[in-house]
Design an enzyme around this catalytic site. Sequence first.
Site, PDB file in Angstrom:
ATOM      1  N   ARG A  54      13.477 -12.150  62.171  1.00 34.01           N
ATOM      2  CA  ARG A  54      13.440 -11.838  63.608  1.00 34.01           C
ATOM      3  C   ARG A  54      12.422 -10.723  63.869  1.00 34.01           C
ATOM      4  O   ARG A  54      11.804 -10.654  64.921  1.00 34.01           O
ATOM      5  CB  ARG A  54      14.834 -11.466  64.129  1.00 34.01           C
ATOM      6  CG  ARG A  54      14.862 -11.024  65.582  1.00 34.01           C
ATOM      7  CD  ARG A  54      16.240 -11.168  66.241  1.00 34.01           C
ATOM      8  NE  ARG A  54      17.329 -10.722  65.414  1.00 34.01           N
ATOM      9  CZ  ARG A  54      17.650  -9.438  65.191  1.00 34.01           C
ATOM     10  NH1 ARG A  54      16.954  -8.474  65.747  1.00 34.01           N
ATOM     11  NH2 ARG A  54      18.675  -9.126  64.426  1.00 34.01           N
ATOM     12  N   TYR A 112       3.839 -21.871  87.477  1.00 30.44           N
ATOM     13  CA  TYR A 112       4.654 -22.849  86.759  1.00 30.44           C
ATOM     14  C   TYR A 112       6.100 -22.665  87.256  1.00 30.44           C
ATOM     15  O   TYR A 112       6.578 -21.527  87.356  1.00 30.44           O
ATOM     16  CB  TYR A 112       4.549 -22.571  85.252  1.00 30.44           C
ATOM     17  CG  TYR A 112       5.492 -23.380  84.415  1.00 30.44           C
ATOM     18  CD1 TYR A 112       5.254 -24.732  84.173  1.00 30.44           C
ATOM     19  CD2 TYR A 112       6.620 -22.804  83.865  1.00 30.44           C
ATOM     20  CE1 TYR A 112       6.132 -25.476  83.404  1.00 30.44           C
ATOM     21  CE2 TYR A 112       7.511 -23.548  83.089  1.00 30.44           C
ATOM     22  CZ  TYR A 112       7.255 -24.886  82.868  1.00 30.44           C
ATOM     23  OH  TYR A 112       8.128 -25.611  82.110  1.00 30.44           O
ATOM     24  N   ASP A 186      -1.333 -16.202  82.758  1.00 29.28           N
ATOM     25  CA  ASP A 186      -0.894 -17.363  82.001  1.00 29.28           C
ATOM     26  C   ASP A 186      -2.144 -18.225  81.785  1.00 29.28           C
ATOM     27  O   ASP A 186      -2.682 -18.793  82.732  1.00 29.28           O
ATOM     28  CB  ASP A 186       0.179 -18.109  82.814  1.00 29.28           C
ATOM     29  CG  ASP A 186       0.731 -19.333  82.095  1.00 29.28           C
ATOM     30  OD1 ASP A 186       0.027 -19.892  81.237  1.00 29.28           O
ATOM     31  OD2 ASP A 186       1.870 -19.735  82.417  1.00 29.28           O
ATOM     32  N   LYS A 211       1.709 -26.458  74.673  1.00 29.71           N
ATOM     33  CA  LYS A 211       0.806 -27.385  75.354  1.00 29.71           C
ATOM     34  C   LYS A 211      -0.480 -27.614  74.539  1.00 29.71           C
ATOM     35  O   LYS A 211      -0.405 -28.144  73.454  1.00 29.71           O
ATOM     36  CB  LYS A 211       0.532 -26.874  76.769  1.00 29.71           C
ATOM     37  CG  LYS A 211       1.798 -26.434  77.531  1.00 29.71           C
ATOM     38  CD  LYS A 211       2.731 -27.576  77.888  1.00 29.71           C
ATOM     39  CE  LYS A 211       4.096 -27.113  78.371  1.00 29.71           C
ATOM     40  NZ  LYS A 211       4.098 -26.170  79.478  1.00 29.71           N
TER      41      LYS A 211
HETATM   42  C1  LIG Z   1       4.982 -25.237  80.060  1.00 33.01           C
HETATM   43  C2  LIG Z   1       4.456 -24.038  80.740  1.00 33.01           C
HETATM   44  C3  LIG Z   1       5.147 -22.809  80.692  1.00 33.01           C
HETATM   45  C4  LIG Z   1       6.478 -22.667  79.982  1.00 33.01           C
HETATM   46  O1  LIG Z   1       6.332 -22.802  78.614  1.00 33.01           O
HETATM   47  P1  LIG Z   1       7.484 -23.383  77.629  1.00 33.01           P
HETATM   48  O2  LIG Z   1       6.790 -23.397  76.317  1.00 33.01           O
HETATM   49  O3  LIG Z   1       7.883 -24.714  78.144  1.00 33.01           O
HETATM   50  O4  LIG Z   1       8.600 -22.395  77.701  1.00 33.01           O
HETATM   51  C5  LIG Z   1       4.578 -21.733  81.321  1.00 33.01           C
HETATM   52  N1  LIG Z   1       3.403 -21.823  81.977  1.00 33.01           N
HETATM   53  C6  LIG Z   1       2.722 -22.980  82.060  1.00 33.01           C
HETATM   54  C7  LIG Z   1       1.428 -23.034  82.806  1.00 33.01           C
HETATM   55  C8  LIG Z   1       3.223 -24.123  81.443  1.00 33.01           C
HETATM   56  O5  LIG Z   1       2.545 -25.284  81.547  1.00 33.01           O
END
Ligand SMILES: *Cc1c(COP(=O)(O)O)cnc(C)c1O
Length: 395
Positions: A54, A112, A186, A211
Amino acid sequence: MPSFDSICVREVPDPRTTKPHILPLYLTSSYAFDSIDDQIQVFNKEKSGHTYSRYGNPTVEAVASKITQLECFDLDHEGHGIMFSSGMAALHTLLLSTLKSGDAVLTQGNLYGGSTELLQKIGPRCGIKPILTDLSDLGNVEDVLRKNPSIQLLYFETPTNPTLQCIDMEAICLLAKKHGCLTAVDNTFATPYLQRPFKFGVDLIMHSTTKYLNGHGNSTTGILVGRDKEFMQTQVWGTMKLIGTNPGPMDAWLVHQGMKTLTLRMDRHCQNAQAIAEFLDDHPKVSFVNYIGLPKHPYHAIAKKQMEGFGGMLSFEVKGGLEPALDFLRKLRFCTMAPTLGDVDTLVLHPVTSSHLNVAPEIREQNGITDGMIRLSVGIEGVEDIIGDLRQALA
Ligand SMILES: *Cc1c(COP(=O)(O)O)cnc(C)c1O
């Protein structure tokens, strides 16, 4: 000689004879010490080493350092990255390590969906107030910052989902600095290959590595990369190890595998998306296309200024609203219907019946998310197969 039972239980000695070619997967929750003196030194940070997964895991840290190198590519500072169990875990840890009760976070309405919900539902329970505004209007941003001295963090996305609005990072970071506020972006849609926000003054970069960085849809993880190494190693790491938002090593390892082909994939995503956007833009049954690679897109100029390519995400509207859009989706044969993005195959999503189902119709409208809108995460297949499928489903 140990007993039969003990041989079953005991660890084998480290089996390495030569250096592994591929990053080994350290499936271990803790690390054994050779001596008590060794343990004392590692716990006191007088000697580098791992203690408990952790707190840190060699596989996870290797992947984090690779993504950090990419985000800091061509810059004269090092930065530091920490991986998490998901993009949401990264965002949650970011909020808890940069803000305290009584602080506010300035953000936009078209984040998001999960990020908006986290800020609006969990934030206030910790005394953190989200302030949502139009971040593309810099005069308005300055005004909000001036009127709300409790804003300590500016959190945004560029490009956004699913309309691909872009925010001028250089301009907005200057405003934030002027008001003593940290900035975090992000960068999931762009990846560090297409956009490196540190160049424009951003302090912290977040990714859902689930992603494009993974690219193959086989693990859920996130990362935060910070410009300030010290802050990351104390505040962010200290929060992560206490709230337990660390990822599993296998999930991080899968991101590492995927990233080997990141540049090849991204080049193909961009190339295919451009061709598909142009095809859709000329189609009589399509009323509009959002793709930042189309010169007429309202955010094309900003994207061009701060990105190295326009990415694989686009959205468009089937003329006539809900029914024609559903009809189009029912006819698709090649593209996959799945609520994720950034995988090698082309993914289709109907925001109004999935990701934006719980968003009030008037908020959807404000953000340009219509009933007939379709989002495409364009894959790396042969572009003729994708266009062929879209053509027959629109016919
Ligand atoms: C999918 C996504 C998230 C969240 O991420 P997870 O890995 O599903 O928790 C945040 N921001 C964007 C732009 C995303 O496409």
